[in-house]
Write a protein that holds these residues in place. Structure first.
Motif, PDB file in Angstrom:
ATOM      1  N   LEU A 122       1.166   6.696  -2.801  1.00 11.54           N
ATOM      2  CA  LEU A 122      -0.221   6.476  -2.511  1.00 11.54           C
ATOM      3  C   LEU A 122      -0.968   5.817  -3.593  1.00 11.54           C
ATOM      4  O   LEU A 122      -0.682   6.414  -4.776  1.00 11.54           O
ATOM      5  CB  LEU A 122      -0.864   7.869  -1.950  1.00 11.54           C
ATOM      6  CG  LEU A 122      -0.298   8.261  -0.627  1.00 11.54           C
ATOM      7  CD1 LEU A 122      -0.816   9.695  -0.446  1.00 11.54           C
ATOM      8  CD2 LEU A 122      -1.016   7.341   0.631  1.00 11.54           C
ATOM      9  N   GLY A 123      -1.440   4.752  -3.799  1.00  8.14           N
ATOM     10  CA  GLY A 123      -2.353   4.390  -4.776  1.00  8.14           C
ATOM     11  C   GLY A 123      -1.675   3.199  -5.615  1.00  8.14           C
ATOM     12  O   GLY A 123      -2.008   2.691  -6.295  1.00  8.14           O
TER      13      GLY A 123
ATOM     14  N   THR B  86      -3.040   1.146  -2.272  1.00  6.82           N
ATOM     15  CA  THR B  86      -4.357   1.263  -2.665  1.00  6.82           C
ATOM     16  C   THR B  86      -5.234   1.297  -1.139  1.00  6.82           C
ATOM     17  O   THR B  86      -6.081   2.238  -1.085  1.00  6.82           O
ATOM     18  CB  THR B  86      -5.001  -0.049  -3.473  1.00  6.82           C
ATOM     19  OG1 THR B  86      -4.291   0.016  -4.653  1.00  6.82           O
ATOM     20  CG2 THR B  86      -6.248   0.097  -3.636  1.00  6.82           C
TER      21      THR B  86
ATOM     22  N   GLU C 248      -4.684   5.006   0.237  1.00  4.74           N
ATOM     23  CA  GLU C 248      -5.204   6.079  -0.636  1.00  4.74           C
ATOM     24  C   GLU C 248      -6.845   5.904  -0.338  1.00  4.74           C
ATOM     25  O   GLU C 248      -7.472   6.947  -0.397  1.00  4.74           O
ATOM     26  CB  GLU C 248      -4.975   6.048  -2.020  1.00  4.74           C
ATOM     27  CG  GLU C 248      -5.571   7.223  -2.980  1.00  4.74           C
ATOM     28  CD  GLU C 248      -5.111   7.054  -4.454  1.00  4.74           C
ATOM     29  OE1 GLU C 248      -4.471   8.077  -4.627  1.00  4.74           O
ATOM     30  OE2 GLU C 248      -5.356   6.041  -5.026  1.00  4.74           O
ATOM     31  N   GLU C 249      -7.420   4.784  -0.296  1.00  2.00           N
ATOM     32  CA  GLU C 249      -8.840   4.685  -0.369  1.00  2.00           C
ATOM     33  C   GLU C 249      -9.415   4.337   1.149  1.00  2.00           C
ATOM     34  O   GLU C 249     -10.457   4.640   1.376  1.00  2.00           O
ATOM     35  CB  GLU C 249      -9.319   3.495  -1.144  1.00  2.00           C
ATOM     36  CG  GLU C 249      -9.001   3.676  -2.733  1.00  2.00           C
ATOM     37  CD  GLU C 249      -9.286   2.418  -3.647  1.00  2.00           C
ATOM     38  OE1 GLU C 249      -9.960   1.763  -3.184  1.00  2.00           O
ATOM     39  OE2 GLU C 249      -8.856   2.515  -4.852  1.00  2.00           O
TER      40      GLU C 249
END
Length: 755
Positions: A76-77, A83, A86-87
């Motif tokens: 995640l990220g 990205t 995660e967002e």
């Protein structure tokens, strides 16, 4: 892509429906899905990444190397896919490798593809995967292509969840032990109760429509019922009709009748979605926009739209059972991600003791309504919905922003004692409510309140206050969808004056701009500087927007007809600003008289000293003002160059510093010599020890929060003013290392009620 978003999505959804209906393994279905999407969108690559073991695994692909499936994993990220997950946002890139999050995976063979678009696959508000497409040539994807991808991702989430291809919903583990959480103080107060989940959302089980016209009919019927509910709610709010919370409900009602919103839902149905899925689809787009919005006022309006979407979803699905509809059987602490103002109003006030939100803000509409209802609220308690269980005991302290889940016996006992002590103190303050704030040696201190709601004026008697020393007129501007007109302002000001009766009300002209941006201000009038609190705001902005100030002046003048109008101007930095603002008001008084309309019997003008430069110009200003108000919140941070919101500077922002006390003493002495009354408005005067120090430097008029009136009045009635002045003067002549400790020790030795 030559097709429209609706046509593209419908083509893909039809194919997805067939895939889901056929027998076969989950992997075979995923493989067919990526082929289907790639063909419909004429895309060279289509890939699905799913969340497994807290990482995103390439689970199916058209166009990348098949041997990478179930091998390529991203945290995640990490990378573009990580990205997005995660967002929870969309990425649309013409050159993927230029993005700072880009992570190359050689086993996929994606080095020949330049453009990239990816959307999150969301299930129950959690990202469970990512759907991505790629092309060899650099290009940005059209909005209609992104729309189609989002619609398809939503249908995919149902298939993925039913096939159990991903882990369960991410979140903190519900622990059996005690959990203490620190959040944002939104509405003060203490409360104890059991956790009750608001549960505003309905999980969409069926996404692909069998009959589009039938789905459209269901949505139309749900809209009609929802609008009836909102109309009834705005008429029946239990705390009356006047005030800013009523403006909030009217704005909320405006969203309920918004044709653009209903049109977007209909377009989603046209693409082949069920009514529930169409509402969810539009709601996901709203959430995506919320993540990109920095403006707190606009973001709050998005929350209102989410609240309405939840309401519409419950109606269309026939699942009306929020905690409000099923009823509260015990004293409850309501837990929610966020709440709309109308949803809060549905709860039984006798059982609702407090609210805990994962989100929320000081300017949120639900915060304003909760304050009017007297319900303590703590916000920004991340993951509270995963930490607490339904029925857990919750201790909520809105004074400190603390929430305790499943408290142990000693902590519960201590909390009960604090609540009992708080109630005892309130009872003690109630006994002196009707008594004057008079020192033991006979000196009278004026205790007024700061207000922003019309209801605050009606609470003057209950607070035992002498009037309203600062009415924040900007609140009406902050919650309105458009600039409030003169008539709207006139009604508010008249209601405030009527509710206050014979007690004085000081209206502060609008303090907007800076960090209190209005969405309907033109771009050149918005302040995007690094420190907007010191920028283009308050009187500076009002003097530029003369039409705004004239409308407010006219409304205040007409509302005060036959009465005394007291008006003060915020953030005056030089006397000429005050003169220009006063001249504008005097012109409007003259105009009102010439129009044969009633005017105030008397007008008093004042200035707020918040900018230190004004203190150097008092000899010019004082002969022209009827009163002077000192705004200690802004003044102190300007004096010390210390942002009051920065915890690293907390020890640099002490109101009992000799520097601030000497500064205030000088201002008070000059004003007294000129015969001009001085009042301190702000949090400093609402604290008993600080208020005692202010009396010690010769200030005897305060404007504070209603809750602070009792404690400050108790302090005033326990002191000898002459003795306090003598002690403070001695300490300022030779300041100790710790002024706060020195004053506190003296107060305790002399029996001063400082709490």
């Amino acid at each position: 892509m030559p097709l429209t978003a609706v046509a593209s999505a419908r083509e893909i959804l039809t194919g997805l429906h067939d895939v889901m209906a056929k027998r076969g393994s989950a992997q075979a279905k995923l493989d067919r899905v990526v082929d289907l999407i790639a063909e419909a969108m004429k895309s060279e690559v289509c890939s699905i990444y799913l969340l497994r073991d807290n990482a995103l695994e390439l689970s199916a692909t058209h166009g990348l190397r098949k041997e990478a499936v179930h091998v390529t994993r991203l945290a995640l990220g990490e990378g573009l896919v990580g990205t997005i997950a995660e967002e929870g946002r969309i990425l649309n890139l013409d050159e993927a490798a230029n993005h700072p999050a880009f992570a190359y995976r050689p086993e996929t063979g994606e080095e020949s593809f330049h453009s990239f678009a990816g959307v999150p696959i969301i299930r129950r508000e959690q990202v469970i995967g990512v759907l991505a497409v790629q092309h060899a040539e650099p290009r940005r994807y059209d909005d209609v292509e992104i729309e189609a991808l989002q619609t398809v991702a939503m249908v995919l989430s149902e298939m993925i969840a039913s096939a159990r291809l991903v882990d369960g919903v991410r979140g903190a583990r519900r622990d059996a032990g005690m959990q203490r959480m620190l959040g944002l103080k939104l509405v003060a107060g203490m409360a104890k109760g059991v956790a009750v989940f608001h549960q505003p959302r309905v999980v969409v089980e069926h996404t692909v429509a069998e009959d589009i016209e039938a789905e459209r009919t269901r949505v139309y019927a749900a809209f009609r019922r929802m609008r009836e509910q909102i109309d009834n709610m705005t008429r029946e709010a239990e705390f009356g009709t006047a005030g800013e919370h009523n403006e909030i409900l009217e704005t909320y009602k405006m969203f309920a009748y918004d044709e653009g919103w209903s049109r977007r839902i209909n377009e989603a149905i046209d693409s082949g979605l069920t009514a529930e899925a169409a509402i969810e689809r539009v709601q996901q787009r709203t959430r995506a926009r919320m993540r990109e919005i920095d403006d707190p006022i606009l973001k709050e309006r998005m929350h209102d739209l989410e609240d309405l979407s939840n309401r519409l979803m419950r109606i269309v699905s026939g699942r009306m059972g929020t905690a409000a509809q099923t009823g509260l059987t015990k004293d409850a602490i309501l837990i929610a991600k966020n709440l709309g103002p109308a949803e809060l109003l549905e709860y039984d006030r006798r059982r609702l003791k407090g609210v805990v939100l994962e989100e929320g803000s000081l300017t949120a509409h639900v915060t304003i309504v909760a304050r009017a209802m007297g319900v303590p609220v703590v916000g920004r308690t991340a993951d509270i919905r995963h930490v607490a269980n339904e029925g857990d005991t919750i201790l909520l302290d809105g004074d400190t922003g603390t929430v305790v889940v499943r408290p142990n016996r000693p902590l519960t006992s201590a909390f009960d004692s604090r609540m009992a002590m708080s109630q005892k103190r309130r009872a003690e303050y109630a006994t002196i409510r009707g008594l004057p704030a008079e020192t033991k040696d006979g000196e009278r201190v004026t205790l007024m309140v700061n207000a922003g709601l019309a209801e605050d004026a009606a609470m003057l008697e209950m607070a035992g206050a002498d009037g309203i020393g600062l009415f924040r007129t900007e609140f009406q501007f902050l919650i309105a969808a458009t600039l409030p007109g003169r008539e709207s302002q006139l009604r508010l000001y008249r209601n405030v004056l009527d509710a206050a009766g014979d007690k004085p009300v000081v209206f502060r002209t609008v303090d907007i701009g800076g960090d209190k941006a209005l969405p309907y201000l033109s771009e050149e009038q918005k302040d995007e500087s690094e420190n907007p609190a010191m920028g283009w705001r308050a009187l500076r902005l009002s003097l530029q927007r003369k039409a705004l100030m004239k409308a407010q002046a006219r409304a205040l003048i007409e509302a005060s007809a036959g009465k005394t109008l007291r008006v003060m101007f915020p953030m005056v930095s030089e006397p000429w600003e005050y003169e220009e603002a006063r001249a504008l008001f005097e012109e409007q008084i003259a105009w009102t008289k010439s129009a044969k309309r009633a005017v105030p019997k008397r007008v008093e003008f004042g200035a707020m000293l918040e900018v230190p430069s004004l203190a150097e110009m008092l000899d010019i200003l004082l002969p022209r003002v009827d009163f002077l108000s000192i705004g200690t919140n802004d003044l102190t941070q300007f004096l010390f160059a210390a942002d009051r919101a920065d915890p690293r500077l907390a020890d640099r922002y002490d109101w009992l510093s000799p520097a601030i006390l000497r500064f205030l003493r000088r201002v008070a002495n000059e004003a007294r010599a000129a015969g001009v009354p001085v009042r301190v408005c702000g949090e400093m005067a609402g604290r008993p020890l600080e208020a005692m120090a202010l009396i010690g430097i010769g200030i005897d008029s305060f404007s504070i929060t209603p809750a602070a009136v009792g404690p400050v009045k108790a302090m005033v009635r326990s002191i000898d003013a002459a003795a306090v002045r003598s002690r403070v003067e001695a300490l300022l002549a030779k300041p100790p290392a710790n002024m706060r400790k020195a004053l506190g020790d003296w107060a305790r030795r002399h029996g001063v009620a400082i709490g």
